[in-house]
Design a protein around this motif. Structure first.
Motif, PDB file in Angstrom:
ATOM      1  N   VAL A   1       0.817  -1.224   0.000  1.00  0.00           N
ATOM      2  CA  VAL A   1       0.000   0.000   0.000  1.00  0.00           C
ATOM      3  C   VAL A   1       0.849   1.273   0.000  1.00  0.00           C
ATOM      4  O   VAL A   1       0.657   2.153  -0.853  1.00  0.00           O
ATOM      5  CB  VAL A   1      -0.992  -0.020   1.182  1.00  0.00           C
ATOM      6  N   PRO A   2       1.808   1.454   0.927  1.00  0.00           N
ATOM      7  CA  PRO A   2       2.572   2.717   0.889  1.00  0.00           C
ATOM      8  C   PRO A   2       3.433   2.859  -0.361  1.00  0.00           C
ATOM      9  O   PRO A   2       3.575   3.965  -0.888  1.00  0.00           O
ATOM     10  CB  PRO A   2       3.441   2.639   2.156  1.00  0.00           C
ATOM     11  N   VAL A   3       4.010   1.747  -0.829  1.00  0.00           N
ATOM     12  CA  VAL A   3       4.823   1.818  -2.045  1.00  0.00           C
ATOM     13  C   VAL A   3       3.971   2.235  -3.238  1.00  0.00           C
ATOM     14  O   VAL A   3       4.370   3.080  -4.055  1.00  0.00           O
ATOM     15  CB  VAL A   3       5.505   0.449  -2.275  1.00  0.00           C
ATOM     16  N   SER A   4       2.782   1.661  -3.349  1.00  0.00           N
ATOM     17  CA  SER A   4       1.888   2.005  -4.454  1.00  0.00           C
ATOM     18  C   SER A   4       1.383   3.445  -4.318  1.00  0.00           C
ATOM     19  O   SER A   4       1.184   4.134  -5.331  1.00  0.00           O
ATOM     20  CB  SER A   4       0.715   1.028  -4.497  1.00  0.00           C
ATOM     21  N   TRP A   5       1.159   3.886  -3.091  1.00  0.00           N
ATOM     22  CA  TRP A   5       0.693   5.258  -2.876  1.00  0.00           C
ATOM     23  C   TRP A   5       1.756   6.270  -3.320  1.00  0.00           C
ATOM     24  O   TRP A   5       1.451   7.248  -4.014  1.00  0.00           O
ATOM     25  CB  TRP A   5       0.345   5.450  -1.406  1.00  0.00           C
ATOM     26  N   VAL A   6       3.003   6.037  -2.918  1.00  0.00           N
ATOM     27  CA  VAL A   6       4.081   6.937  -3.332  1.00  0.00           C
ATOM     28  C   VAL A   6       4.257   6.898  -4.846  1.00  0.00           C
ATOM     29  O   VAL A   6       4.483   7.945  -5.495  1.00  0.00           O
ATOM     30  CB  VAL A   6       5.386   6.556  -2.608  1.00  0.00           C
ATOM     31  N   ALA A   7       4.130   5.717  -5.440  1.00  0.00           N
ATOM     32  CA  ALA A   7       4.237   5.620  -6.903  1.00  0.00           C
ATOM     33  C   ALA A   7       3.100   6.375  -7.592  1.00  0.00           C
ATOM     34  O   ALA A   7       3.314   7.056  -8.603  1.00  0.00           O
ATOM     35  CB  ALA A   7       4.225   4.147  -7.313  1.00  0.00           C
ATOM     36  N   HIS A   8       1.889   6.283  -7.041  1.00  0.00           N
ATOM     37  CA  HIS A   8       0.750   6.992  -7.630  1.00  0.00           C
ATOM     38  C   HIS A   8       0.925   8.505  -7.538  1.00  0.00           C
ATOM     39  O   HIS A   8       0.678   9.232  -8.523  1.00  0.00           O
ATOM     40  CB  HIS A   8      -0.528   6.564  -6.919  1.00  0.00           C
ATOM     41  N   SER A   9       1.370   8.987  -6.376  1.00  0.00           N
ATOM     42  CA  SER A   9       1.584  10.428  -6.231  1.00  0.00           C
ATOM     43  C   SER A   9       2.723  10.916  -7.127  1.00  0.00           C
ATOM     44  O   SER A   9       2.683  12.034  -7.651  1.00  0.00           O
ATOM     45  CB  SER A   9       1.883  10.764  -4.770  1.00  0.00           C
ATOM     46  N   THR A  10       3.732  10.067  -7.333  1.00  0.00           N
ATOM     47  CA  THR A  10       4.836  10.439  -8.229  1.00  0.00           C
ATOM     48  C   THR A  10       4.351  10.575  -9.667  1.00  0.00           C
ATOM     49  O   THR A  10       4.748  11.505 -10.391  1.00  0.00           O
ATOM     50  CB  THR A  10       5.956   9.395  -8.135  1.00  0.00           C
ATOM     51  N   VAL A  11       3.485   9.662 -10.089  1.00  0.00           N
ATOM     52  CA  VAL A  11       2.937   9.735 -11.450  1.00  0.00           C
ATOM     53  C   VAL A  11       2.069  10.977 -11.612  1.00  0.00           C
ATOM     54  O   VAL A  11       2.131  11.674 -12.642  1.00  0.00           O
ATOM     55  CB  VAL A  11       2.131   8.455 -11.758  1.00  0.00           C
ATOM     56  N   GLN A  12       1.248  11.288 -10.591  1.00  0.00           N
ATOM     57  CA  GLN A  12       0.403  12.482 -10.677  1.00  0.00           C
ATOM     58  C   GLN A  12       1.244  13.755 -10.782  1.00  0.00           C
ATOM     59  O   GLN A  12       0.930  14.653 -11.569  1.00  0.00           O
ATOM     60  CB  GLN A  12      -0.511  12.546  -9.452  1.00  0.00           C
ATOM     61  N   GLU A  13       2.304  13.842  -9.978  1.00  0.00           N
ATOM     62  CA  GLU A  13       3.163  15.021 -10.037  1.00  0.00           C
ATOM     63  C   GLU A  13       3.928  15.097 -11.355  1.00  0.00           C
ATOM     64  O   GLU A  13       4.188  16.194 -11.872  1.00  0.00           O
ATOM     65  CB  GLU A  13       4.141  15.006  -8.868  1.00  0.00           C
ATOM     66  N   PHE A  14       4.280  13.950 -11.910  1.00  0.00           N
ATOM     67  CA  PHE A  14       5.058  13.938 -13.143  1.00  0.00           C
ATOM     68  C   PHE A  14       4.241  14.464 -14.328  1.00  0.00           C
ATOM     69  O   PHE A  14       4.761  15.159 -15.193  1.00  0.00           O
ATOM     70  CB  PHE A  14       5.539  12.506 -13.429  1.00  0.00           C
ATOM     71  N   TRP A  15       2.945  14.128 -14.341  1.00  0.00           N
ATOM     72  CA  TRP A  15       2.086  14.543 -15.450  1.00  0.00           C
ATOM     73  C   TRP A  15       1.205  15.741 -15.100  1.00  0.00           C
ATOM     74  O   TRP A  15       0.242  16.017 -15.814  1.00  0.00           O
ATOM     75  CB  TRP A  15       1.194  13.383 -15.896  1.00  0.00           C
TER      76      TRP A  15
END
Length: 217
Positions: A135-149
């Protein structure tokens, strides 16, 4: 065949879960949750973890600085710290409980029901540990993708990318869930206890002796 494969599955489940727990602890302290490459200076790579931010220089090695305040962190990093600690703790408890529930362990050999419960609780704790690691790894990955785009951020601003710790965390969660599943599969499989086999053989011998005495003239 069940008696042969059951200890092997239990040992495999423990080893896979142990690997997942070690990877989960490693993920917690790795500083490479996010990576940042600066176009102005390609010789520097910035990384961010749950505890510190680091800069990797080609000539000067790695320099890290711990975060000053827990409350100053982004929400995903604050919650990730708590969840990763919970994952490591539940994984360690699962290793202890399931270790005492192994059939190859001579301690409590006559208390099979209690050993089954220990394996069941250990497998459930591995599931919980695996989920709380993913869960935390996926959450950080999701927020990273949102910030990237994010279109509101100017193009000249550098963007964070996935770090190596995210992939280690996903592998850790998968190993923990797989190890817990292997342990619970051994509980669901049918067993033939040696005591029941000896009892059945003794009963057949008694019946044969009775038939012999009845047929004698």
């Amino acid at each position: 065949m069940a008696l042969v494969y059951q200890p092997v599955m239990q040992l495999s489940g423990i080893l896979v879960s142990l690997l997942g727990w070690v990877l989960s602890c490693l993920t917690t302290y790795l500083p490479q949750w996010k990576n940042l490459n600066l176009e102005l200076n390609e010789l520097e790579i910035w990384t961010m973890g749950l505890w510190q931010a680091c800069v990797v220089q080609e000539e000067g090695g790695m320099q890290c600085k711990d975060f000053d305040s827990f409350l100053a962190l982004p929400p995903e990093l604050r919650i990730s710290r708590i969840l990763m600690f919970f994952s490591n703790g539940s994984g360690l408890l699962g290793l202890l409980l399931s270790g005492f529930g192994l059939d190859c362990l001579k301690i409590g050999e006559r208390q099979q029901e209690q050993k089954k419960r220990l394996l069941l609780f250990g497998g459930m704790l591995f599931w919980i540990s695996g989920i709380t690691a993913i869960v935390p790894v996926s959450w950080v990955a999701h927020s990273t993708v949102q910030e990237f785009w994010d279109e509101n951020i100017p193009d000249i601003v550098p963007r964070w990318d996935f770090g190596e710790a995210l992939f280690v965390g996903w592998l850790a969660g998968f190993c923990l869930i797989l190890g817990g599943s292997l342990l619970n599969c051994t509980i669901c499989s049918t067993e033939v206890h040696p005591s029941s086999v000896h009892y059945a053989v003794a009963e057949q011998q008694d019946q044969c002796q009775r038939l012999e005495t009845e047929t004698r003239p």
